[in-house]
Design a protein around this motif. Structure first.
Motif, PDB file in Angstrom:
ATOM      1  N   GLY A 216       0.836  -1.477  -0.045  1.00  0.00           N
ATOM      2  CA  GLY A 216       0.024   0.157  -0.009  1.00  0.00           C
ATOM      3  C   GLY A 216       0.869   1.234  -0.044  1.00  0.00           C
TER       4      GLY A 216
ATOM      5  N   VAL B 254      -0.776   6.474   4.507  1.00  0.00           N
ATOM      6  CA  VAL B 254       0.115   6.149   5.544  1.00  0.00           C
ATOM      7  C   VAL B 254       1.331   5.702   4.754  1.00  0.00           C
TER       8      VAL B 254
ATOM      9  N   TYR C 281       0.211   7.459  -8.650  1.00  0.00           N
ATOM     10  CA  TYR C 281       1.649   7.239  -7.459  1.00  0.00           C
ATOM     11  C   TYR C 281       2.828   8.088  -8.080  1.00  0.00           C
TER      12      TYR C 281
ATOM     13  N   ASP D 222      -1.852  -7.072  -5.805  1.00  0.00           N
ATOM     14  CA  ASP D 222      -2.918  -6.858  -5.266  1.00  0.00           C
ATOM     15  C   ASP D 222      -3.057  -7.900  -4.195  1.00  0.00           C
TER      16      ASP D 222
ATOM     17  N   VAL E  49      -9.929   1.349   3.156  1.00  0.00           N
ATOM     18  CA  VAL E  49     -10.298   2.289   4.409  1.00  0.00           C
ATOM     19  C   VAL E  49     -11.249   2.998   3.254  1.00  0.00           C
TER      20      VAL E  49
ATOM     21  N   SER F  64      -2.223  -2.140  12.101  1.00  0.00           N
ATOM     22  CA  SER F  64      -3.515  -2.521  12.507  1.00  0.00           C
ATOM     23  C   SER F  64      -4.463  -1.283  12.709  1.00  0.00           C
TER      24      SER F  64
ATOM     25  N   TYR G 253     -15.847  -2.017   8.795  1.00  0.00           N
ATOM     26  CA  TYR G 253     -14.361  -1.409   8.870  1.00  0.00           C
ATOM     27  C   TYR G 253     -13.510  -2.118  10.118  1.00  0.00           C
TER      28      TYR G 253
ATOM     29  N   LYS H 142     -10.572  -4.976  10.613  1.00  0.00           N
ATOM     30  CA  LYS H 142      -9.219  -4.726  10.999  1.00  0.00           C
ATOM     31  C   LYS H 142      -9.042  -5.580  12.343  1.00  0.00           C
TER      32      LYS H 142
HETATM   33  N1  LIG Z   1      -6.380   6.765   8.387  1.00  0.00           N
HETATM   34  C1  LIG Z   1      -6.458   6.434   9.480  1.00  0.00           C
HETATM   35  O1  LIG Z   1      -7.005   7.292  10.144  1.00  0.00           O
HETATM   36  C2  LIG Z   1      -6.114   5.054   9.962  1.00  0.00           C
HETATM   37  C3  LIG Z   1      -6.360   4.803  11.447  1.00  0.00           C
HETATM   38  C4  LIG Z   1      -6.074   3.433  11.867  1.00  0.00           C
HETATM   39  C5  LIG Z   1      -5.464   2.687  10.826  1.00  0.00           C
HETATM   40  N2  LIG Z   1      -5.371   2.914   9.535  1.00  0.00           N
HETATM   41  C6  LIG Z   1      -4.665   1.953   8.690  1.00  0.00           C
HETATM   42  O2  LIG Z   1      -3.678   2.373   8.046  1.00  0.00           O
HETATM   43  C7  LIG Z   1      -3.520   1.750   6.952  1.00  0.00           C
HETATM   44  C8  LIG Z   1      -3.219   2.548   5.497  1.00  0.00           C
HETATM   45  O3  LIG Z   1      -4.572   3.539   5.659  1.00  0.00           O
HETATM   46  P1  LIG Z   1      -4.694   5.043   5.028  1.00  0.00           P
HETATM   47  O4  LIG Z   1      -5.146   5.995   5.841  1.00  0.00           O
HETATM   48  O5  LIG Z   1      -3.191   5.182   4.378  1.00  0.00           O
HETATM   49  O6  LIG Z   1      -5.405   4.669   3.860  1.00  0.00           O
HETATM   50  P2  LIG Z   1      -5.451   4.805   2.316  1.00  0.00           P
HETATM   51  O7  LIG Z   1      -4.791   6.136   1.684  1.00  0.00           O
HETATM   52  O8  LIG Z   1      -6.728   4.547   1.661  1.00  0.00           O
HETATM   53  O9  LIG Z   1      -4.500   3.606   1.779  1.00  0.00           O
HETATM   54  C9  LIG Z   1      -4.853   2.216   1.922  1.00  0.00           C
HETATM   55  C10 LIG Z   1      -4.006   1.459   1.088  1.00  0.00           C
HETATM   56  O10 LIG Z   1      -4.400   0.219   0.749  1.00  0.00           O
HETATM   57  C11 LIG Z   1      -4.222  -0.273  -0.594  1.00  0.00           C
HETATM   58  N3  LIG Z   1      -5.172  -1.325  -0.799  1.00  0.00           N
HETATM   59  C12 LIG Z   1      -6.619  -1.399  -0.418  1.00  0.00           C
HETATM   60  N4  LIG Z   1      -6.955  -2.572  -0.969  1.00  0.00           N
HETATM   61  C13 LIG Z   1      -6.142  -3.286  -1.732  1.00  0.00           C
HETATM   62  C14 LIG Z   1      -5.754  -4.296  -2.294  1.00  0.00           C
HETATM   63  N5  LIG Z   1      -7.019  -5.388  -2.558  1.00  0.00           N
HETATM   64  N6  LIG Z   1      -4.991  -4.796  -2.756  1.00  0.00           N
HETATM   65  C15 LIG Z   1      -3.678  -3.957  -2.621  1.00  0.00           C
HETATM   66  N7  LIG Z   1      -3.768  -2.825  -2.116  1.00  0.00           N
HETATM   67  C16 LIG Z   1      -4.851  -2.631  -1.473  1.00  0.00           C
HETATM   68  C17 LIG Z   1      -4.732   0.935  -1.433  1.00  0.00           C
HETATM   69  O11 LIG Z   1      -4.104   0.768  -2.821  1.00  0.00           O
HETATM   70  P3  LIG Z   1      -4.632   1.873  -3.904  1.00  0.00           P
HETATM   71  O12 LIG Z   1      -3.513   2.887  -3.549  1.00  0.00           O
HETATM   72  O13 LIG Z   1      -4.424   0.839  -5.154  1.00  0.00           O
HETATM   73  O14 LIG Z   1      -5.975   2.044  -3.600  1.00  0.00           O
HETATM   74  C18 LIG Z   1      -4.007   2.175  -0.446  1.00  0.00           C
HETATM   75  O15 LIG Z   1      -2.640   2.209  -0.867  1.00  0.00           O
HETATM   76  C19 LIG Z   1      -4.614   0.786   6.638  1.00  0.00           C
HETATM   77  O16 LIG Z   1      -4.499  -0.526   6.996  1.00  0.00           O
HETATM   78  C20 LIG Z   1      -5.813   1.307   7.416  1.00  0.00           C
HETATM   79  O17 LIG Z   1      -6.709   0.377   8.030  1.00  0.00           O
HETATM   80  C21 LIG Z   1      -5.674   4.118   9.114  1.00  0.00           C
END
Ligand SMILES: NC(=O)c1ccc[n+]([C@@H]2O[C@H](COP(=O)([O-])OP(=O)(O)OC[C@H]3O[C@@H](n4cnc5c(N)ncnc54)[C@H](OP(=O)(O)O)[C@@H]3O)[C@@H](O)[C@H]2O)c1
Length: 320
Positions: free
Chosen positions: A13, A18, A45, A64, A88, A127, A162, A166
């Motif tokens: 990701g 993040v 990207y 993927d 997310v 997580s 969601y 997680k």
């Molecule tokens: N943001 C928050 O407040 C928060 C809080 C707690 C935990 N988290 C955790 O932090 C992590 C990153 O979240 P984020 O906030 O950075 O969200 P984000 O910007 O939406 O990033 C999610 C990433 O996951 C990738 N992804 C989703 N489904 C996928 C699949 N089937 N195969 C490959 N890649 C996939 C997306 O790829 P694409 O670029 O191709 O879409 C994207 O790079 C997640 O695990 C989330 O649960 C986030």
């Protein structure tokens, strides 16, 4: 872990909110990074390719989570993996089992299986506090720590897909890692904000953007638990690098009522369309990042996070 080999890591990701900051911080610390993205040719990207040292030290892999071979190919040659990829969505999805739970759970198991197969020993999993705090009758008199686990049945009964994704992903990951001798660590962040490196707006940034421009008639005055994306990136690298790190780590910097958060924003930016009224919340629960702080983690002041975020949103034309 041999020092040189440990400098090659995979970030799943890599193009996410993040993931992008994590890649940036890893490159600045001279790591070689294998970043997974779903389509390396996609313009979204482009920011990764412009990061300092990216031309020598960042290699993007098309992968993927549900395609085992693609994940394995990105992990070959790495000594450690940071698994950040997981869906997310900003709002509810029509088929949560397929769109959320399957990629989160099966995707995480695919990452771990590949780590076993190619002999990667250390995995840091992003997580969420969503895997910690979704429980009935949440304690109000003491902060939740890493011993708490969200109740999967309770998540399901509240259609909290969601949080279920997680919780299930983290718990199955722990089980798999223990059985297979993987040095697995999980970091459970709260709401993550801060400037975005990527151009597409992610779900948690949208929470702050909406607070600035939605003009809500009323909003619950509940506690917002916040961590800066840059401090989270440092936390992930800290738990990866510290040999004594173990288990889960809650990652939160600031816990502040929505109304007080809006007051800080108003002080710096008086002219946005803030919520008009706040409704008191009965929930007084909180979480603690004491374990992460004891490992050596520190974080920046909230005002810095908020100002840097708002400046970034304005530059990207998101507040007009
Ligand atoms: N943001 C928050 O407040 C928060 C809080 C707690 C935990 N988290 C955790 O932090 C992590 C990153 O979240 P984020 O906030 O950075 O969200 P984000 O910007 O939406 O990033 C999610 C990433 O996951 C990738 N992804 C989703 N489904 C996928 C699949 N089937 N195969 C490959 N890649 C996939 C997306 O790829 P694409 O670029 O191709 O879409 C994207 O790079 C997640 O695990 C989330 O649960 C986030």
């Amino acid at each position: 872990m041999a020092a040189e080999k440990a400098r090659v890591v995979c970030v799943t990701g890599a193009g996410g909110f993040v993931g992008s900051w994590l890649v940036k911080h890893l490159l600045s610390k001279n790591y070689t990074v294998h970043g997974t993205v779903r389509n390396p040719m996609d313009e979204k990207y482009g920011h990764l390719k412009k990061l300092e040292k990216a031309s020598e030290k960042l290699k993007l892999f098309k992968a993927d989570l549900l395609d085992y071979e693609s994940i394995r190919a990105a992990i070959v040659g790495c000594d450690g993996v940071f698994h950040t990829a997981s869906p997310v969505p900003p709002s509810s999805v029509p088929d949560p089992e397929v769109e959320l739970i399957k990629p989160a759970v099966d995707g995480t198991l695919n990452v771990l299986k590949a780590c076993c197969e190619v002999n990667v020993k250390k995995v840091v999993y992003v997580s969420s506090v969503a895997a910690v705090s979704i429980i009935p009758n949440r304690p109000q008199d003491r902060p939740l720590d890493e011993t708490f686990w969200s109740d999967q049945e309770f998540c399901r009964s509240n259609n909290d897909w969601y949080c279920l994704s997680k919780t299930k992903a983290e718990s199955e990951a722990w089980e798999f890692s223990k059985k297979n001798g993987i040095d697995f660590l999980s970091v459970c962040p709260t709401l993550i904000v801060g400037p975005m490196l990527q151009k597409t707006v992610n779900a948690s940034s949208l929470v702050l953007i909406k607070l600035l421009k939605e003009g809500y008639e009323e909003l619950e005055n509940r506690s917002r638990m916040i961590v800066d994306v840059r401090d989270l990136a440092e936390a992930l690298i800290l738990v990866y690098e510290k040999p004594e790190a173990n288990g889960r780590y809650i990652c939160v910097s600031h816990q502040i009522r929505a109304k007080d958060l809006v007051e800080i924003l108003k002080k710096h930016y008086p002219d946005y369309k803030y919520p008009k009224k706040f409704i008191e919340s009965k929930d007084k629960s909180s979480v603690t990042a004491q374990k992460l702080q004891d490992l050596g983690w520190s974080y920046r002041p909230l005002e810095e996070t908020l100002v840097d975020s708002v400046e970034n949103y304005a530059q990207n034309g998101l507040l007009g």
